[in-house]
Enzyme design. Structure first.
Site, short mmCIF file in Angstrom:
data_model
loop_
_atom_site.label_atom_id
_atom_site.label_comp_id
_atom_site.label_asym_id
_atom_site.label_seq_id
_atom_site.Cartn_x
_atom_site.Cartn_y
_atom_site.Cartn_z
N GLU A 99 -9.78 7.57 -24.30
CA GLU A 99 -8.15 6.58 -23.80
C GLU A 99 -7.83 5.66 -23.40
OE1 GLU A 99 -5.89 7.25 -23.06
OE2 GLU A 99 -5.26 8.49 -21.43
N ASP A 100 -7.31 4.55 -23.31
CA ASP A 100 -7.12 3.20 -23.20
C ASP A 100 -7.83 2.80 -21.25
OD1 ASP A 100 -5.32 4.06 -22.19
OD2 ASP A 100 -3.83 3.23 -22.92
N ASP A 103 -6.56 5.88 -14.62
CA ASP A 103 -5.96 5.54 -13.70
C ASP A 103 -6.29 6.14 -12.48
OD1 ASP A 103 -4.81 2.96 -12.12
OD2 ASP A 103 -2.79 3.97 -12.78
N PHE A 152 -2.98 -4.66 -12.85
CA PHE A 152 -2.35 -4.39 -13.92
C PHE A 152 -2.83 -5.09 -15.74
CE2 PHE A 152 0.80 -2.66 -17.33
CZ PHE A 152 1.09 -1.52 -17.05
N ARG A 165 0.48 -4.50 -27.02
CA ARG A 165 -0.92 -3.56 -27.27
C ARG A 165 -0.96 -4.36 -28.49
NH1 ARG A 165 0.14 1.57 -25.15
NH2 ARG A 165 2.66 2.13 -25.28
P1 IMP Z 1 -3.63 8.39 -15.24
O1 IMP Z 1 -3.19 9.50 -15.45
O2 IMP Z 1 -3.66 7.15 -14.17
O3 IMP Z 1 -5.46 7.65 -15.33
O4 IMP Z 1 -3.16 6.79 -16.32
C1 IMP Z 1 -3.60 6.46 -17.52
C2 IMP Z 1 -3.00 5.82 -18.13
O5 IMP Z 1 -1.68 5.61 -17.22
C3 IMP Z 1 -2.60 5.59 -19.37
O6 IMP Z 1 -3.40 5.91 -20.77
C4 IMP Z 1 -2.33 3.65 -19.79
O7 IMP Z 1 -1.29 4.34 -20.11
C5 IMP Z 1 -1.45 4.27 -18.23
N1 IMP Z 1 -2.23 2.74 -17.28
C6 IMP Z 1 -2.54 2.66 -16.36
N2 IMP Z 1 -3.15 1.59 -15.60
C7 IMP Z 1 -2.76 0.93 -16.59
C8 IMP Z 1 -2.85 -0.85 -16.92
O8 IMP Z 1 -3.61 -1.63 -16.03
N3 IMP Z 1 -2.51 -1.29 -17.97
C9 IMP Z 1 -1.73 -0.32 -18.64
N4 IMP Z 1 -1.75 1.11 -18.68
C10 IMP Z 1 -1.94 1.39 -18.43
MG MG Z 2 0.55 3.90 -21.37
#
Ligand code: IMP
Ligand code: MG
Length: 178
Positions: A99-100, A103, A152, A165
């Protein structure tokens, strides 16, 4: 540097070097496994990280991809759907989800639960970035690139409304743009 970037957090060189270390960690961890490791990229944000990471895993692996609904803008919708499912069977497989960024943790937690539900033997998570301050679930990365503050970020796969990206580094997006 792209004009929408406030500052660079990690250069391409930083990321490649970290991927070499993570690849070595994964190799060590799964070295004695009986079955080939299944490395699953979470589309689309993980693509550059996935591509760099697997080059440094010195084991027989197979790869697959899954896509879940993501953010519109910078806030979580809290509603995660599987848009593209895996092609391969996960039954009795050891899986590393790539995963990238983690969050809130909701996306990766749901995908992990889904894979266990489908019969995976073990599911671990490799994430390029982690925002621990935003976590609302009990999930954590088993293999982590970098911890970052609550800002962000874009680039190296990470987007803002599907843009940026392709940047070869990870940078903070200028606040006035969101
Ligand atoms: P989560 O479900 O809140 O953990 O969110 C994960 C997803 O939110 C990641 O796969 C990203 O696509 C997006 N995301 C969360 N923070 C960022 C950020 O700082 N930049 C870009 N995408 C983010
Ligand atoms: Mg995203």
């Amino acid at each position: 540097m792209h004009p929408d970037v406030k500052k660079i957090l990690f250069t391409e060189e930083d990321i490649v070097n970290r991927c070499k270390q993570l690849g070595a960690q994964l190799t060590e961890h799964y070295r004695d496994n009986q079955h080939d490791l299944l490395v699953v990229g979470v589309l689309k944000g993980s693509i550059p990280f996935f591509a760099e990471l697997i080059k440094h895993i010195d084991l027989d692996i197979t790869v697959d991809f899954i896509a879940a609904s993501s953010y519109a803008g910078t806030e979580s919708l809290g509603d995660i759907k599987i848009i593209k499912d895996l092609d391969s069977s996960v039954i009795d497989r050891d899986i590393v989800l790539v995963e990238d960024i983690i969050d809130t943790g909701l996306t990766i937690k749901e995908i992990k639960e889904l894979l266990y539900h489908k019969g995976a033997h073990d599911v671990k998570v490799a994430a390029l970035l982690n925002k621990q301050s935003r976590r609302i679930t009990d999930i954590s990365a088993d293999f982590l690139g970098f911890e970052i503050p609550n800002e962000f970020v874009i680039g190296f796969g990470l987007d803002f409304n599907q843009k940026y990206r392709n940047l070869p580094y990870i940078g903070v997006l200028k606040e006035e743009l969101y």
